[in-house]
Every structure is written in C-alpha cells, then in structure tokens.
Design a protein around this motif. Sequence first.
Motif, mmCIF file in Angstrom:
data_model
loop_
_atom_site.group_PDB
_atom_site.id
_atom_site.type_symbol
_atom_site.label_atom_id
_atom_site.label_comp_id
_atom_site.label_asym_id
_atom_site.label_seq_id
_atom_site.Cartn_x
_atom_site.Cartn_y
_atom_site.Cartn_z
ATOM 1 N N VAL A 84 12.389 -96.060 -94.682
ATOM 2 C CA VAL A 84 13.127 -95.120 -95.535
ATOM 3 C C VAL A 84 13.860 -94.156 -94.610
ATOM 4 O O VAL A 84 13.243 -93.518 -93.759
ATOM 5 C CB VAL A 84 12.172 -94.351 -96.470
ATOM 6 C CG1 VAL A 84 12.930 -93.313 -97.288
ATOM 7 C CG2 VAL A 84 11.434 -95.317 -97.369
ATOM 8 N N ASP A 85 15.181 -94.087 -94.761
ATOM 9 C CA ASP A 85 16.002 -93.252 -93.883
ATOM 10 C C ASP A 85 16.379 -91.945 -94.577
ATOM 11 O O ASP A 85 16.164 -91.780 -95.763
ATOM 12 C CB ASP A 85 17.281 -93.997 -93.489
ATOM 13 C CG ASP A 85 16.966 -95.207 -92.624
ATOM 14 O OD1 ASP A 85 15.837 -95.259 -92.089
ATOM 15 O OD2 ASP A 85 17.830 -96.087 -92.510
ATOM 16 N N GLU A 86 17.013 -91.095 -93.788
ATOM 17 C CA GLU A 86 17.569 -89.836 -94.301
ATOM 18 C C GLU A 86 16.545 -89.056 -95.099
ATOM 19 O O GLU A 86 16.794 -88.611 -96.208
ATOM 20 C CB GLU A 86 18.781 -90.099 -95.196
ATOM 21 C CG GLU A 86 19.972 -90.666 -94.434
ATOM 22 C CD GLU A 86 21.139 -90.916 -95.391
ATOM 23 O OE1 GLU A 86 21.499 -89.964 -96.117
ATOM 24 O OE2 GLU A 86 21.650 -92.038 -95.407
ATOM 25 N N VAL A 87 15.345 -88.919 -94.543
ATOM 26 C CA VAL A 87 14.290 -88.198 -95.259
ATOM 27 C C VAL A 87 14.468 -86.704 -95.028
ATOM 28 O O VAL A 87 14.678 -86.264 -93.905
ATOM 29 C CB VAL A 87 12.910 -88.663 -94.781
ATOM 30 C CG1 VAL A 87 11.814 -87.892 -95.501
ATOM 31 C CG2 VAL A 87 12.763 -90.157 -94.995
ATOM 32 N N ARG A 88 14.431 -85.964 -96.116
ATOM 33 C CA ARG A 88 14.557 -84.498 -96.040
ATOM 34 C C ARG A 88 13.346 -83.838 -96.655
ATOM 35 O O ARG A 88 12.765 -84.356 -97.613
ATOM 36 C CB ARG A 88 15.783 -84.034 -96.841
ATOM 37 C CG ARG A 88 17.109 -84.340 -96.202
ATOM 38 C CD ARG A 88 18.207 -83.639 -96.996
ATOM 39 N NE ARG A 88 18.348 -84.188 -98.348
ATOM 40 C CZ ARG A 88 18.167 -83.471 -99.459
ATOM 41 N NH1 ARG A 88 17.822 -82.205 -99.390
ATOM 42 N NH2 ARG A 88 18.338 -84.028 -100.639
ATOM 43 N N TYR A 89 12.967 -82.696 -96.104
ATOM 44 C CA TYR A 89 11.858 -81.912 -96.659
ATOM 45 C C TYR A 89 12.415 -80.572 -97.063
ATOM 46 O O TYR A 89 13.027 -79.888 -96.238
ATOM 47 C CB TYR A 89 10.747 -81.744 -95.621
ATOM 48 C CG TYR A 89 10.160 -83.080 -95.199
ATOM 49 C CD1 TYR A 89 9.030 -83.590 -95.824
ATOM 50 C CD2 TYR A 89 10.762 -83.841 -94.199
ATOM 51 C CE1 TYR A 89 8.512 -84.824 -95.459
ATOM 52 C CE2 TYR A 89 10.254 -85.066 -93.830
ATOM 53 C CZ TYR A 89 9.129 -85.560 -94.459
ATOM 54 O OH TYR A 89 8.628 -86.775 -94.105
#
Lengths: 349, 818
Positions: free
Chosen positions: B653-658
């Motif tokens: 899973v790419d482009e993971v943001r928190y």
Amino acid sequence: MSLIEELTALKASAVERINAADADIEALRVSLLGKKGELTALLKGMKDVAPADRKTVGEIGNDVRQIITALLAEKKAAAEAAQLEAQLAAETIDVTLPGSAHVVGQPHVLQQIIDEIEQHFLGLGFEVIDDTVDSPEVETDEYNFERENLPKDHPARDMQDTFYITPEILLRTQTSPVQSRSLEKHDFSKGPLKMIAPGKVYRRDTDDATHSHQFHQVEGMVVGENITMADLKGTLLSIMQALFGEKHQIRMRPSYFPFTEPSVEVDVSWNEVTPDTKPEDIEWIEVLGAGMTHPNVLRMDGIDPEKYSAFAFGLGPDRFAMLKYGVDDIRQFYLNDVRFLSQFNRKGN
Amino acid sequence: MKTNLTWLNDYLDQAISLDQQAVADLAEQVARTSVEVDSVTTLAQQQDGLVVAEVVSVVPHPDSDHMVITQVNIGEPKLIQVVTGAPNVAEGQLVVLAKVGAHIVNHETGELVTLSAANLRGEVSHGMLVALQEIGFDNKIAPKDFEAGIYVFGPNDGVHPGDDALVALGMTDPVMDTDLTPNRADMLSMIGTAYEFGAMLNQPVTEPAFDLVEYETLARDQVNVVIDDASLVPKYALRVVNDVTVGDSPLWLQKILWNAGMRPINNIVDITNYMMLMYGQPLHAFDLDKLSGQTIHVRRAMADEQLVTLDDKTRELRAGEDIVIATADEPLMLAGVMGGSSSEVDHTTRHIVLEGAVFNPSLVRATARRHNLHSEASARFERGVNWDATFTALDHAAHLVDDLAGGQVARGLVVAADTDYDTVIMPLTAARVNQILGTTLTLKDIAGIFDQLAFTYQIEADTIQVTLPARRPDMRIEADLIEEIARLYGYDNLPVTLPYGPTTPGHLTLRQRQIRASRRIMESLGLNQAISYVLTTPEKAQQFAENPGEKVVALDYPMSSDRTTVRQNLLAGLLEDVVYNVNHGVANVALYEQGRIFIANAPDTLPTEMEHLAGVLTGTRATSTWQQDKTEKTVDFYDMKGVVAQYLAQMGVDEVRYEATKRHQNMHPGQTADIYSGDVYLGFVGQLHPQVTQAHKLAPVFGFELNLFAVMAQVQTGVHYAPISRFPQMSRDAALLVDDTVEHADIVALIRQTAGDKLVDIQLFDVYTGDKLPAGKRSLAYTLTYQDNDETLVEAEVNADFERVTAALIAQFHVAVR
C-alpha cells in the motif's frame, strides 16, 4: 675491522636483537634498515672499498639486508598473531547466556488447524469459500435451515439452538448454508464443484468446558456426476490422516442429519492402526458428521439429483484442536491468554 | 430408548445371547449399523447379596419406639434376625433382604457399600430389609415413595424365600440405552427395535399375539366421537372396558416398566405405557364416569381455555393451535402430549375409555414446545407412529385390561377416523445404488438386504419395487432405501476412493491470499493471533467502531447480557483480551485479530459484513532478564505505528498518510492518527483512551484497527524492479529548529516537493525537545541522500539542490537551520 667484518658483526647483532625484541618491531626495523639506520650507515663505507672487492661486499650487504628483513617480517607476524590471540581471549563471552529476545507471533491454534485443512483440500483441487458474500456469518433462516431441508417445524431444529436476530435472520448455526450459496453460482460446464468453507458458527448454548456459543466449522462439499459415498470415505480418510497421522483409521456409523441421506458420524482411531492391531483394541473418537447430500437440498439449489450426486461433511477445528493437543476447556480458545496462544509455536511441524 | 434385551428376545426367533461379552459385541454392532448406544447397564449394577425373605415374626424393639425386630426366612434352616425401622413391615410378607456382606448402592451418595452386621440399640441386625430406592432405584421409577417403607412382593408374584432378589425384580436384565436420531421413530418401540435387530442379525421377527374377548355391551352406546377437523387426527378410535378393578400391576409388568425407566402407577396406566413401549403407540385411558356426557370431541383449543394436566400444572391453552380431547363441557387432555387430572384413572375407577390415535405431528410438536411439556407420548407422535399398529395396540390394551384388571371389554372399536397410510412403492435399480454408494452390488444382494429388513418387494427386470412399510415412517424417498442398504451392507465394507473426473485447480483468490498475507505479516511483526467473541455488549460493539452512528445487529433473545450484540470493531475484543492477560499476570501483550464486523441494514435483510484487522500492544515488546537496557522498553505510539506502517508497506500500500485526529471517542486525542492511502481512509492507530484503560488498571495500551477491504483495494499489485545505481551517493544533513505546530509529515512533503530529481531518501535521524531550546520549538534532523542512476553526481549541483530545500523550509515553515 674491514667492512665485511662489520657487516657480519651487524648481522649477528641484528639477529640477536630481533630475537630478543618483544615490543616495537617497527622501531627496530628503522634503526637497522632505515635511511639513517645502521646498515645504511655501514654501506656508506662502500665508497672506500677497492673497486675489485665492491661486488663481493655488495652481495654480502644485500644478504644481510635480506636476512634482517625476513627476520623482522617473521617477528612481526608472530607479534600480530600473539596480539590477535590476546584480543580474542579478552573477547571471550559466556555463549550459554540467553540470546537477545526477538518476538515472533503465532497463528491461533484454531487457525493452524484450519490452515492445515485448507492446505490439504487445496491439494485435492478444492476451492475455499470464506468471503463475506458467499459465506456470511449472519444468515437467513432460509439458507441456514430451509435450504438445508429443515423446514420451520422440523424436529431436528431442536438439535441446533439458534441466535435469532429477527424471525428470518440469524447467526448461522452451521457452515452448511455456504453449500447452497456456492451451488447457485457454480458452472458445472467447468467441472464438478469441490469446495470447503471454513468459518465461525454460533449456537444458543451456555459456555462451559465443552460448549461454546461461538465455534468453528469447515464445511466441505463435492457435487458432480459420479460422486459416491466411497469417495466421501476416501476424502475423509485422507483429511483425518493429514490431521492426526498416516496410521490413523476412520470408521463411519449411521446417523441422521436432515441435509444428508445416507448420513454418517465419523470416528477416528485414537491409536495408530497397523495390520496387526486387533479391532477391539482400537479406541474410536467421534470427530465429524457427513453424508450424501439429500436430494431435496440439491433440488432446492437447482441441481437435478438424478444427474448429479454429492457428498458433504462438517469438520470441527475446535474439537480437533482439543483432541490433538489435549485442551480440556473450549473457552481457552477465545480468552486469548498469551501463555496459551504462544505454546502452539512448532512451525517446523 | 432403554431397550431391555430380555424382553426383546420375546420377538426374535433365535434369542440373542445375554452374556456380558455377547452384549458388548452386540452394542458395537448396533453402533455401527443403526444408532448410537449410550450404555448397556442393568438395574443391579454391581450389587449382590440380595435375597427374597419371608417375614416370619415381628416383635417390638425394647429400646426403640420406631424399630422392630424381625425373624426372616431365606430358605435356609436358620431364621435370620433383622432389625428394621420400616413402617410397613408385617408378618407373612415376602421382602428383600440385603444380607451381611451384600454390596448395595447407597441411595444418597450413589456409592457401592458393603453391608455388615449392625448393633441397633442393643439388638443385632444381620442385614437390612430394603426399599427399592436403597438398591439403586431412582425415585422416578420406584413404584412407591421411599417413605412408604420396604419393598413387598405381591402374593401372585411367584417368588420364594431364598430366591435371588435381583433376578426376581428383573434387575439383572441387560438394558441397552440407545441414543435415537430424530428419524428413528420406529426404534421408540420394542417391536420396531426387534425389526432393526432382526435385520442386523438376519433373523425373522414374530410380533406378539393376543386373544381379545368382547362382551355384549356395545361400546358405541357408551361413547361417541366428533372430530372437528380431519387434519388434526388421521386415525382415532376408542374402546370401552367396564367393571375394571384398579390396582397394582403384576410384578412382570412392573419389571418391564422400571427397566424402561418408567414408574409403575396402576394396572390401567401401566397397560397403556406397556403398549406404548411395545408398539410405539401412545394410548390414553379416561375414567368414563368422570366424563360429562357421552360425546368426545377432538378439536382445537378455544379462547381462554384452561386444563390441569396430570403433572398438576394448570395450562393456558393456545386457542386454535393446541389439539384437545374434550367433552361438551371441558377439555380433558392435551392430545398426544399429556392427560388431564379431571378424567384421571384412579383406584375408584370402574369403567374406562381407551384411546388410540395418530395426531398431527407438527401440531403435537408445537404444543409440546409451547408448554415445555415433552412427554413419552409427544416424542412418539412428533416423530411419527406406526399407523398399522394404532388399533392393534388399542385392542391389545383392552385384552390386557380384561386380563389384569378383570374388565369386560365392550363390543366394537369406536372408530372416528381411519385414514389409510400413504403407502409408497419405490422403484430402485442396482445401478442407482452403486452410483451413489460406489459399490458393485447386484439386485440379488439388494433384495437380500430388504429380506433382512422384512420389507416386501417385487423384482421386475432390473428394478426392485419396494413397499415402504408404515412401521418405518422415515422411509419416504429413494435415498432412504439407499441408506438402509448402505448401513446393512456395512460402511466398513464400502470401498475407499477419491472423486475422479475433470480436474479442478485448487487455488486461493487474490483477496484470500491478501488476508492470509496480512496474518503472516502481523505474526512476523511479533503479534500473536487472537480469536475473540463476536457477540458482545452494545457498548463494546461500537467502542472503537469506524462510525458509531451505524446500526448494530442485536440478538432477539440473548442468553446473557454480555453477549447481546454483534461487534462493529475488533479492538474492543482485543482490549478484553488485554484485560484478561494483565489480570492473569501477563503484562506484555501483543495481539492481532483478523475477523468480521457487522453493520445492520433494513430489518429482515442481511447486514453488511466487512473484514477488519486490528492489533494491540501493551507493556514491553520483549522480555529479557539480563539485557534489560536493550529490550525492556515500554511500548509507545511509535511501536504501534511502526507495526502498521511495516504491514502496509509489506502489503504494497503506497502513499500512506497519518493525520492527527481527536474524533475517536475512546482513543487518546493527542496520540491517535487516522490512516489514509491517498484519499482512501484505511483506519486508525493510537493510544487507547487512558480513561478506558485506567478503568481496568492497565498500563497504556496502543492499538490500531484497519478496514481490510479498504487496505486490499489500495494494494499496488506487481513489484516494480529498479536497477541499483552504479554511481556513488552523496548526503547532506539538515538540523532544523521548528515550531511544535509544524509536523514531520509537512517537512518531508516540502523536502520532497523541492529537492529535485536526485533525492533518493530522507531519513529523520534525531528529534530533540528540551530545556536547551526556546519554548514551543523542537529540533528535527534529517539526512538527505542524493544519487543519479546515469552519472556521478556533481557536488555543486547537490549543494544547489540542498540549498533550495533549506530556503523553502525557511520560507514556508520559518525554520532555523542549525
């Protein structure tokens, strides 16, 4: 003293000093062979040697240099070896102290059993149906009971006390409804339907050591044109031997389930059975129910029971795990006590 | 069903051997061929030393007002002195003596005790006169209450002093307790069981015979029947027997009843029960004189009707649903379930009406369930009785009332309904049988099995036409016959094969592989898999739910208040697991669960089920007793986040943001992040709200919950390989003094945006907050790594790129570069 004698004396003195040296080999090398060293100083006397003797004296000078160089190298190597040995000795540790802790998680013991079953049936060419659409845990009364040949006033409904949500919606009591849902979608032009359906099921039971309101089943079904009860027997023997060991045998006994006819209970031998084992020495343990799918069930799923025959079985991972590992309280599986879970860690098995 | 093998032998041409080994072998054969066997026992159990004794004399005990001294004759030259407190002892009685040395079952503890001589207030008692309850009888089957005193044989019981009392009382009869499946209605009778054993042992069965003598009086002059609705009762008949003498049944009948687990009541009731056990046909006896009028009605209950049943309970009848037998004035019984007190046969009864009927099975079942009244009769009617035996059993009962109660049987059956059994003739071929069973049976083999079963058939060419008998109501379709063939042929004899035919590949779908990979990744990150309960409380069902506004799926009729509602989150279950572990001394917990959550939809439609993945961490990650500095670090937010981040990376899973969030009510508002991939919400990670964990006295607990469906939809499939650059890397460090309000994610985003195409990596290598910095500031230090795939980097270009980054950071976030 002639230069030759001086060179010979230097050689003897150098050998002695090198042998005696224990610390700074490099300093000794510089003092002997360096630009301002003793050998260099002596050889500066070459200019005073008669030309006829220069060759001889030169050769002697080279010999002395080579001998000193070799001795020094030897001495240096010995010193380095000693130093390494000392270092290694100083670095010695207690290798029996515990290693640093690394944490590896385990699959839940029930998952391990389900995985074993799944692996076995994948090898036999089965599909695994466990998605939320074809194997819902909240089911309709129709799929859970009626399509399994259990109309509303059927006595066998008493065998399965049910958590109802509404009169038509319930927590499934068995994984059998997956049979109907799979059959509806199966394209028989692509071959027989061979499926297993692992999942959670629910019964209106009071939790105690042998009862749990939540447990697991793995439904299995094969539908095709020449599926026989002998095939059922062979299939069950293969999975039981995969789970309990090659030398275990099964036996089938008559039973009753509304959705199969003939219906059987299947026992597995608790002990290993060899050609020499006497029948009365075999301890049989009931492990599952199975049978040839009832023609009404096939008909309700749109399958012609004259053309197709089918078998079905229900495996109980909770019961298998209890038997296999001697777990005496089914509630252990759902408490998730880390001390319990982490025991099932023999991945090499 | 308790099957008395001694009785069963009455119907088999060759008696089966009753020695212990033979009975054990028989039980094994029954288990393999017909039904499960719970046990084979005798009422005697391990008891011995019991003899029939004649009471010769009874004299008062000099030192007791409730005991007496008896001398009893046990067929030996010498009388034996026995002291007893039995209130009913009398001279001339034949009673049961437990001799000195006898082994009897203590009726309070159930333990086997050895009897010794006792001194009772100065008088020696050489044994004990016993009640049946003192030799292993349950109160439910002993004919008299324990308080009534010792057991006394009747004058016509044919027993003599010195006889083995266990034999005289039928207590040595082997009784096989079968656990019948719901289909085997036939085996709820001795005759049906005899047919089953006969089939198994290949023996013919002889049904009992009797001679019914009828008197001149016409039964139909005494009673008549009106059936309101033919669907209630396909068969119904009455018999009248006049001038009966109600009393105790003879010993032979009592023995049959108590071996079957039934209590002898009186000869009339016992006869109806005896017939029920023999034929599987429940019968009922009414006291004719207690009926108002001559007309018996079979009808559905009417509004507001009540009935006191024989168990002395007042039943509110369900109008239009319960079937009742009634006079014109009042209901007499719940048909097929239990009689009523008002017409009960008792010792004053003179004339009786016997009823034999087949009641509608579904209605009987519904009534039994509604009133929670599951009787021997209802069990049989629900499963289906033998229509061919209904009137035979009635006649046989009348004959026995004549025989045992001196009654005069009035002439004629009063038949009110006599529907013919729907007899099916089922064609079957050997090919079909072999197609289903995988056998190679011939038609002759198959006919042989039907001979064993005593089913009649005709063979026409390659087809056998089998008449399905009424005594086997479970026989309705072809598969039923195939099952009979299979079990009598023997499941042990079936071949062992695997299905053959077109090959089907066994494989998992992408989603299935992704779910399995999710579990493996979690485990490799050090989390144990948990499986928690799906049913929980309404609060916990939504405790960490994605959207607490969704409707929950709730049970209509739960078992307990802590299992009422289907979960909408997994984290609440994991929290329970943490509480359990911590309470049991396990302080370090790392668990994950993969399972379903449920969102309710419109009533009577299925809820939406979704796969979730959740995990918890508390305590320390690893325990080492001697390397504490290395491993014993209490887990924190970043440990949990690291697990999630590594999981998502491993899944692809790419482009993971928190994103910091305060919206989860039960999560720490300052230590929780929502997780996105691009714009797709995946779940959250954070510390569980301290109020939640402190309520359970827990150390901080960190958790995450992801919607697996969302995660799987974001997985980038396929690996994109990039060659490793041959050219050297260069790196530049930037130590930045920044405002607390500026997030790391913002800085990284800006670096990436401005760094140019040579930047290959950004590493945060230090975070510092503390006294040495101005208030509201922290220091973040990054290493930026540059590399080019095609050529060696030029230092001046890297410097220019790096300066562009620092300039942008200064301009946008007002950082100070240190």
